[in-house]
Structures are given as structure tokens and as C-alpha cells.
Design a protein around this motif. Sequence first.
Motif, mmCIF file in Angstrom:
data_model
loop_
_atom_site.group_PDB
_atom_site.id
_atom_site.type_symbol
_atom_site.label_atom_id
_atom_site.label_comp_id
_atom_site.label_asym_id
_atom_site.label_seq_id
_atom_site.Cartn_x
_atom_site.Cartn_y
_atom_site.Cartn_z
ATOM 1 N N LEU A 3 -22.302 -39.378 32.636
ATOM 2 C CA LEU A 3 -23.515 -40.048 32.199
ATOM 3 C C LEU A 3 -23.331 -41.526 31.858
ATOM 4 O O LEU A 3 -24.079 -42.380 32.351
ATOM 5 N N VAL A 4 -22.362 -41.849 31.002
ATOM 6 C CA VAL A 4 -22.223 -43.232 30.549
ATOM 7 C C VAL A 4 -21.757 -44.147 31.679
ATOM 8 O O VAL A 4 -22.355 -45.221 31.885
ATOM 9 N N PRO A 206 -35.795 -49.037 23.939
ATOM 10 C CA PRO A 206 -35.850 -48.199 25.145
ATOM 11 C C PRO A 206 -36.123 -46.740 24.823
ATOM 12 O O PRO A 206 -36.112 -46.315 23.659
ATOM 13 N N ASP A 207 -36.371 -45.956 25.848
ATOM 14 C CA ASP A 207 -36.584 -44.520 25.690
ATOM 15 C C ASP A 207 -35.344 -43.879 25.077
ATOM 16 O O ASP A 207 -34.241 -44.441 25.139
ATOM 17 N N PRO A 208 -35.464 -42.708 24.439
ATOM 18 C CA PRO A 208 -34.328 -42.113 23.733
ATOM 19 C C PRO A 208 -33.074 -41.925 24.581
ATOM 20 O O PRO A 208 -31.952 -42.139 24.095
ATOM 21 N N ALA A 241 -21.930 -32.888 27.873
ATOM 22 C CA ALA A 241 -22.651 -31.883 27.083
ATOM 23 C C ALA A 241 -22.918 -32.391 25.671
ATOM 24 O O ALA A 241 -23.999 -32.182 25.110
ATOM 25 N N VAL A 242 -21.954 -33.083 25.095
ATOM 26 C CA VAL A 242 -22.116 -33.677 23.771
ATOM 27 C C VAL A 242 -23.204 -34.743 23.810
ATOM 28 O O VAL A 242 -24.076 -34.804 22.935
ATOM 29 N N ILE A 243 -23.165 -35.588 24.834
ATOM 30 C CA ILE A 243 -24.135 -36.676 24.949
ATOM 31 C C ILE A 243 -25.542 -36.137 25.153
ATOM 32 O O ILE A 243 -26.507 -36.628 24.552
ATOM 33 N N GLU A 244 -25.681 -35.105 25.972
ATOM 34 C CA GLU A 244 -27.008 -34.518 26.188
ATOM 35 C C GLU A 244 -27.564 -33.944 24.888
ATOM 36 O O GLU A 244 -28.773 -34.016 24.632
ATOM 37 N N ARG A 245 -26.689 -33.392 24.051
ATOM 38 C CA ARG A 245 -27.146 -32.866 22.761
ATOM 39 C C ARG A 245 -27.640 -34.006 21.863
ATOM 40 O O ARG A 245 -28.663 -33.881 21.178
ATOM 41 N N LEU A 246 -26.945 -35.125 21.878
ATOM 42 C CA LEU A 246 -27.378 -36.280 21.094
ATOM 43 C C LEU A 246 -28.726 -36.807 21.591
ATOM 44 O O LEU A 246 -29.600 -37.156 20.796
ATOM 45 N N ILE A 247 -28.891 -36.837 22.908
ATOM 46 C CA ILE A 247 -30.154 -37.310 23.490
ATOM 47 C C ILE A 247 -31.300 -36.384 23.079
ATOM 48 O O ILE A 247 -32.391 -36.850 22.709
#
Length: 277
Positions: A3-4, A206-208, A241-247
Motif C-alpha cells: 500500500l505505502v 484528504p480522504d481517510p 493488514a495493519v494499515i487497512e485496519r488503521l484506515i
Amino acid sequence: MPLVPDFLAGRTPPDLYHAYLEPAFTPWARALLDTLRPVGRLLDLACGTGLVSRLAADLPGVAAIEAIDVAAPMIAKSEALDPAAGETVRYSVASASELPFDDHHFDAAICQQGLQFFPDKPAALREVRRVLKPGTRAAFSTWCRAEDGNAVFGAFERIIAKDLGDDLVPFGPFAFGDRRTIARLAEEAGFRVIALEAESRLSHLPDPRTFVLFDLAFLGRPASDGTLQPIMDFDDPASDAVIERLIEKMDSATTQWRQEDGSLLAPMRAHVLLVEA
């Protein structure tokens, strides 16, 4: 692609700053210039990508602007964005703690959201006073603490503290929000404090999803040499998976500020300091 890295896609920090921070900073830049009302020679400290200087160059009475930043890539981006570069505005790499200007050279000085990042704040304030003509003014803005009126960032600090560790908060931009400290440092540098107010304005963010990816790319823990180390291995697909949870959590926490295009329009709060040399 993870993602990043996919979000960054070869873009530099100045590219990202221009794309995602300038929309949030623009109403504040205009307001800070309204507070200062500069004329003559203006010093723009920690100019970033040159937003304040670009706006100031259009003001009647501003004859010349010296814009400085410690980051050479920011200066290069400023020059690329500014049609007045080399004419009304001169951009240069310099430290606020060692300004390359003669005593009493400027008629005004401005610093939007830079003071909190100066490693030696007393030295920087003394330098600003040195290069200002007696009786002239400087204006500074610095964010209040995230939990004190900066709702979106406050929500993200709480999420990060719970999921990744409370040693990561407060975030750097919001770590210098004590009014008494700001006033004391200004007075110790020899300034007369004319006004110091906490002001609130709506800012475009920006968007979340973009918000989280952008902020994670610049969030880190200090290493022994003082450099910031990434909080996770962004090239490891398991991090996604961690980043998607934060989003997902940020998406839920920011619904009240959501606009039709998905972006956020939210209140932000900053101390605005006006001083006289």
C-alpha cells in the motif's frame, strides 16, 4: 505492490507536501498574512514549498521576499512552483538558527507551522529579531495540541497510540502547543508580544485512506543517531493488514467531516503569535 510504496509511487516529500498539506495550510497562510500585513522586505522562515511566499508576492507593498528552508528539495520545489522566483522572491537553503542576513535587514518576518520543528527555538527567535528592523513585526503560527481543537489529527493520534504504541504521540507538528512556553520564548528573545491567540479555522484534508497513507509514510521512531525510522516495513505485504485496519478506524472516526468527494473539511486550531522587534 504494498500500500505505502504504491501510494508514494516515486513522489518526493515536497510533491506530497504540495498535494496534501497546502490545501490545509492555505486558509491559515492567508490569515497569518492578514495578521502581519507585511510591507517592504519580508522574511519567510521554514517556507516549505513556498505557499506563503507565493501569496505574499501578490500583496501591495511587499517589495522583496527572502524565503528559506533547511531542506534543499523543498527549496527546489518552491522555485519550480513560483513564477515570481528570482524576481520578487528568492528561495535559499538556510537554517533559522543561523540566518545569512545582515542585522536590521527586514521589514517583516513570517513563519507558518515551522517554529515547532526548529531544533534550537531560542536561537532561531533571537536570529529573527536580529535581522528585523527595530519596531517591525513578525508573525508565527504553530498548531495547538491535537486533542485541543485539531479533531482529525486527535482521532488519528488516539488510533496510533492504541494500535502501534503511545510513544509515537504526540505527532511532531502538534508537540509545541503550550501557550505560556511560546510567549516566554518570544519574550526571552527580546520581542514584545503584541498578541498570542488560539484561532480555529476549517481546513481541507484528504480522504481517510490518503490521510493514513500519507501520515504513516512520515511517522517514525527516533534511532540512536536521531533519524526517524519507519514504524513498520512497508515493503512487507503483511503490513498492509495493519494499515487497512488503521484506515477503517479513521474512516469511522471522521464521518462527520466527510465531503461529497470523500475529502475532509474539519476544524484545526493553532496559536497565532504577533510580536514586535
